[in-house]
Design a protein around this motif. Structure first.
Motif, mmCIF file in Angstrom:
data_model
loop_
_atom_site.group_PDB
_atom_site.id
_atom_site.type_symbol
_atom_site.label_atom_id
_atom_site.label_comp_id
_atom_site.label_asym_id
_atom_site.label_seq_id
_atom_site.Cartn_x
_atom_site.Cartn_y
_atom_site.Cartn_z
ATOM 1 N N THR A 58 0.810 -1.218 0.000
ATOM 2 C CA THR A 58 0.000 0.000 0.000
ATOM 3 C C THR A 58 0.846 1.272 0.000
ATOM 4 O O THR A 58 0.293 2.376 0.007
ATOM 5 N N GLN A 106 1.851 9.894 -4.177
ATOM 6 C CA GLN A 106 0.654 10.666 -4.494
ATOM 7 C C GLN A 106 1.024 11.798 -5.447
ATOM 8 O O GLN A 106 1.698 12.758 -5.055
ATOM 9 N N LEU A 116 0.236 4.925 -7.695
ATOM 10 C CA LEU A 116 -0.053 4.162 -6.478
ATOM 11 C C LEU A 116 -0.206 2.665 -6.748
ATOM 12 O O LEU A 116 -0.461 1.898 -5.816
ATOM 13 N N ARG A 121 -7.659 3.756 -0.479
ATOM 14 C CA ARG A 121 -6.688 4.536 -1.244
ATOM 15 C C ARG A 121 -7.371 5.350 -2.342
ATOM 16 O O ARG A 121 -6.966 6.491 -2.615
#
Length: 458
Positions: A96, A100, A203, A237
């Motif tokens: 994870t 960004q 991501l 997310r």
């Protein structure tokens, strides 16, 4: 049934090192723990702190799970805790950590453990992992995806102080009209959604189809079908990605279930199936084209506790406004094949990839709680060979009546042994206490509408 809580896998240090090598310019990382409501709580740490997060964890109080949606402690929930208010330890969730693009910072999701390394029983992700471990013990791997419906609204309110639809970045036109599945409207919004997809790629977030939904400024994003834990992480997310990107475009991403009384509500439909050890979907149709008994039993298990589970599927007052208009928002205990008016739908498609879609949860729900309860109830149904009953939106049911509103849902959830079993007693107790505290806070608040109706009239 809730199994014991074995230690959860921690993300390896190699993930942190790979990130630092790939992004030498990044100086800060958002570390995010999802609370009971799915709201991100945590810190922004500096670059030099990332490796120690992966090797030693980071202290945070478990009392974060005793807060209401605005971050205030709920007295009744705090009273259920017995840890003295000290810190527990957060650890990064594998796969994870990412970059960004909207903020220029990193981001990683967290899970909470006590000092002995036992997963925190108040953490909703712990509840999901317990049910996944339970499935694993049965030789099954839960697979799934959650759909994400949301509104885009302007940062500025209208002349009456009300939220209004966003303006399209390409044309400057304020969105208007339902425009369901309009490709031209998606083109007008392309600069924003291009930025979203760029952010998803950074991501490693598997966003797929984009749809203009059934109301002004409402959209839907789908995510790739994969393991259920990843699917729930994907929603957390994705919401953060949409929020941070929207702010840079003069918009806000809205995840209320029913932000506008006369417009469509926003759901978070869960698609679920189970694979056997060889990767074969046990929900796949039989050789004669019939629905698998395992699938039917899973649906039977979910229907058995549907009424009890509604607080997790519709957790706040606004959630219940979504059910006022029942078109494609079924607050019922029904199932059927290729029928969007039922709560549990078996979509058409490949016989080998057959799955069901749980359509009740709103987009304001915690994805970990929803996935834990739906999976756990499905496993109960499989273990007990529970009959799903007749299908159809208008078919009478011998199951308990659905709650009539938020307070009824709180009462039903609190009294439910099934929900206590699926989530574990500590999480069940604190969730009920928080929701009852939120209900009480809203019940005593005098609203502007009350002043309009009664203030100078009675």
């Amino acid at each position: 049934m809730t199994p014991q809580s074995p230690s959860l896998p921690h993300a390896p240090l190699s993930e942190a090192q790979a990130f630092l090598d790939a992004y030498p310019e990044v100086q800060a990382i958002d570390i995010v723990l999802s609370d009971l409501h799915g709201v991100g709580r945590g810190k922004i740490i500096r670059r030099h702190e990332l490796q120690s997060l992966f090797t030693s964890g980071r202290g945070m109080p478990a009392s974060l799970f005793a807060q209401d949606v605005s971050g205030h402690d709920v007295e009744g929930a705090i009273a259920t805790m017995q840890d003295g208010g000290g810190d527990s330890i957060c650890w990064p969730i594998p796969n994870t950590l990412g970059f960004q693009t909207a903020t220029g910072r990193g981001m990683v999701l967290l899970q909470l453990e006590d000092a002995q390394g036992t997963p925190c029983p108040l953490d909703p992700r712990t509840a999901l992992m317990q049910q996944i471990n339970r499935a694993t013990a049965l030789g099954l791997t839960p697979m799934g995806a959650l759909e994400l419906e949301f509104y885009l609204v302007d940062k500025e309110r209208d002349a009456d102080g009300r939220p209004q639809p966003a303006r399209a970045p390409m044309t400057g036109r304020r969105l208007s009209g339902t425009n369901c599945m309009s490709v031209d409207e998606l083109d007008e919004m392309a600069p924003f959604f291009d930025a979203v997809y760029d952010g998803a790629a950074a991501l490693d977030l598997p966003m797929e189809s984009l749809i203009s939904e059934y109301a002004v400024g409402q959209f839907e994003l789908t995510l790739r079908y994969r393991t259920l834990a990843q699917a729930a992480d994907d929603i957390v997310r994705s919401k953060r990605l949409l929020r941070t990107t929207a702010r840079r475009f003069g918009m806000e991403a809205c995840f209320m279930s029913k932000p506008f009384s006369q417009s469509a509500g926003s759901g978070m439909h869960l698609h679920l199936s189970l694979n056997d050890p060889s990767g074969v979907n046990v929900f796949g149709d039989t050789e004669t084209g019939e629905t698998a008994q395992t699938m039917l039993h899973a649906i039977g298990g979910i229907r058995k506790t549907m009424a009890d589970s509604m607080l997790a599927l519709a957790p706040v007052l606004n959630s219940w406004r979504r059910f006022a208009g029942t078109v494609y928002s079924p607050a019922t205990n029904t199932w059927g094949t290729e029928d969007r008016n039922v709560a549990l739908r078996i979509p058409n498609g490949s016989a080998k990839s057959r799955h069901f879609e749980h359509r009740v949860a709103g987009v304001d729900t915690n994805p970990y709680l929803v996935a834990a309860i739906v999976l756990g109830a499905a496993l109960d149904g499989i273990e007990n060979a529970t009959d799903p009953g007749p299908q159809g939106a208008d078919t009478p049911s011998n199951h308990p009546a659905m709650p009539e509103g938020w307070l009824d849902a709180i009462d039903r959830f609190e009294a439910s042994d099934a929900m206590k079993s699926l989530l574990g007693a500590p999480l069940h107790q604190i969730f009920c206490a928080v929701k009852r505290g939120e209900y009480t806070a809203l019940a005593v608040e005098v609203t502007e509408l009350e002043w309009q109706l009664y203030g100078t009239t009675l």
